[in-house]
Design a protein around this motif. Sequence first.
Motif, short mmCIF file in Angstrom:
data_model
loop_
_atom_site.label_atom_id
_atom_site.label_comp_id
_atom_site.label_asym_id
_atom_site.label_seq_id
_atom_site.Cartn_x
_atom_site.Cartn_y
_atom_site.Cartn_z
N LEU A 115 0.81 -1.22 0.00
CA LEU A 115 0.00 0.00 0.00
C LEU A 115 0.84 1.26 0.00
O LEU A 115 0.44 2.28 -0.56
CB LEU A 115 -0.95 0.00 1.21
CG LEU A 115 -1.94 -1.16 1.25
CD1 LEU A 115 -2.79 -1.07 2.51
CD2 LEU A 115 -2.81 -1.19 0.01
N VAL A 116 2.00 1.20 0.64
CA VAL A 116 2.89 2.36 0.74
C VAL A 116 4.33 1.85 0.59
O VAL A 116 4.69 0.85 1.20
CB VAL A 116 2.73 3.06 2.11
CG1 VAL A 116 3.69 4.22 2.25
CG2 VAL A 116 1.31 3.53 2.32
N ASP A 117 5.13 2.54 -0.19
CA ASP A 117 6.54 2.18 -0.30
C ASP A 117 7.23 2.46 1.03
O ASP A 117 6.95 3.47 1.69
CB ASP A 117 7.22 2.99 -1.40
CG ASP A 117 6.79 2.58 -2.79
OD1 ASP A 117 6.40 1.40 -2.96
OD2 ASP A 117 6.85 3.43 -3.69
N PRO A 118 8.14 1.58 1.43
CA PRO A 118 8.86 1.83 2.68
C PRO A 118 9.81 3.01 2.52
O PRO A 118 10.24 3.32 1.40
CB PRO A 118 9.64 0.53 2.91
CG PRO A 118 9.78 -0.08 1.55
CD PRO A 118 8.57 0.36 0.77
N PRO A 119 10.14 3.65 3.62
CA PRO A 119 11.14 4.73 3.53
C PRO A 119 12.44 4.15 2.96
O PRO A 119 12.81 3.01 3.27
CB PRO A 119 11.35 5.16 4.98
CG PRO A 119 10.28 4.52 5.78
CD PRO A 119 9.70 3.41 4.98
N GLY A 120 13.11 4.90 2.13
CA GLY A 120 14.33 4.43 1.48
C GLY A 120 15.38 3.89 2.43
O GLY A 120 16.11 2.96 2.11
N ILE A 121 15.45 4.47 3.62
CA ILE A 121 16.46 4.03 4.58
C ILE A 121 16.30 2.56 4.95
O ILE A 121 17.28 1.88 5.27
CB ILE A 121 16.45 4.94 5.85
CG1 ILE A 121 17.66 4.70 6.72
CG2 ILE A 121 15.18 4.73 6.65
CD1 ILE A 121 18.92 5.29 6.16
N LEU A 122 15.08 2.04 4.87
CA LEU A 122 14.86 0.64 5.23
C LEU A 122 15.48 -0.32 4.21
O LEU A 122 15.67 -1.50 4.52
CB LEU A 122 13.37 0.34 5.42
CG LEU A 122 12.73 1.00 6.63
CD1 LEU A 122 11.28 0.57 6.76
CD2 LEU A 122 13.49 0.69 7.91
N ASP A 123 15.85 0.18 3.03
CA ASP A 123 16.56 -0.66 2.07
C ASP A 123 17.87 -1.18 2.66
O ASP A 123 18.33 -2.26 2.30
CB ASP A 123 16.87 0.12 0.78
CG ASP A 123 15.64 0.41 -0.04
OD1 ASP A 123 14.57 -0.20 0.22
OD2 ASP A 123 15.73 1.26 -0.95
N LEU A 124 18.46 -0.41 3.55
CA LEU A 124 19.70 -0.83 4.20
C LEU A 124 19.51 -2.05 5.08
O LEU A 124 20.47 -2.77 5.36
CB LEU A 124 20.28 0.31 5.04
CG LEU A 124 20.67 1.57 4.29
CD1 LEU A 124 21.05 2.68 5.27
CD2 LEU A 124 21.80 1.29 3.32
N TYR A 125 18.30 -2.29 5.54
CA TYR A 125 18.02 -3.38 6.46
C TYR A 125 17.40 -4.60 5.77
O TYR A 125 17.34 -5.68 6.35
CB TYR A 125 17.06 -2.90 7.56
CG TYR A 125 17.64 -1.78 8.39
CD1 TYR A 125 18.42 -2.06 9.50
CD2 TYR A 125 17.40 -0.45 8.06
CE1 TYR A 125 18.97 -1.03 10.26
CE2 TYR A 125 17.94 0.58 8.80
CZ TYR A 125 18.73 0.28 9.91
OH TYR A 125 19.26 1.30 10.65
#
Length: 139
Positions: A115-125
Amino acid sequence: MSKRSRRTAAAVSPTSARTARCTVTVCRGCCCGTPKIPGFDHAAQLRGLRQALDGTATVRVTDCLDACEHANVIVVQPSPAGRAAGGRPVWLGLVNDPDATADITTWIEQGGPGLVDPPGILDLYGFTPSRRVRGQVEG
């Protein structure tokens, strides 16, 4: 009460409302949530997730997910609406920062996977576990 009214009432029952949420699975087994990851308050993280997501998502704890190289794993499973929109479970590892936990809760409050893209910072995790490991949570 007509048959249609009963179906409509059942569709909005508290039970279906509970199941219409994202599910957040927090690993607290072998490495996750233990002193093997020093200097992080695991109990406070879990308490904070439960408080922040109360009424928004189901937070559950599981034993070891066998993804110890990413210790302190959190899996965000989409709500039924998120799944229908193409959302899939998101595996996040090394979540040892209160800011990352806050980013996760904000994302879920906004709708979560699909429904919503995750914040970009979560790509690191983010990481992709083996199919066998995924089956423990997603199956």
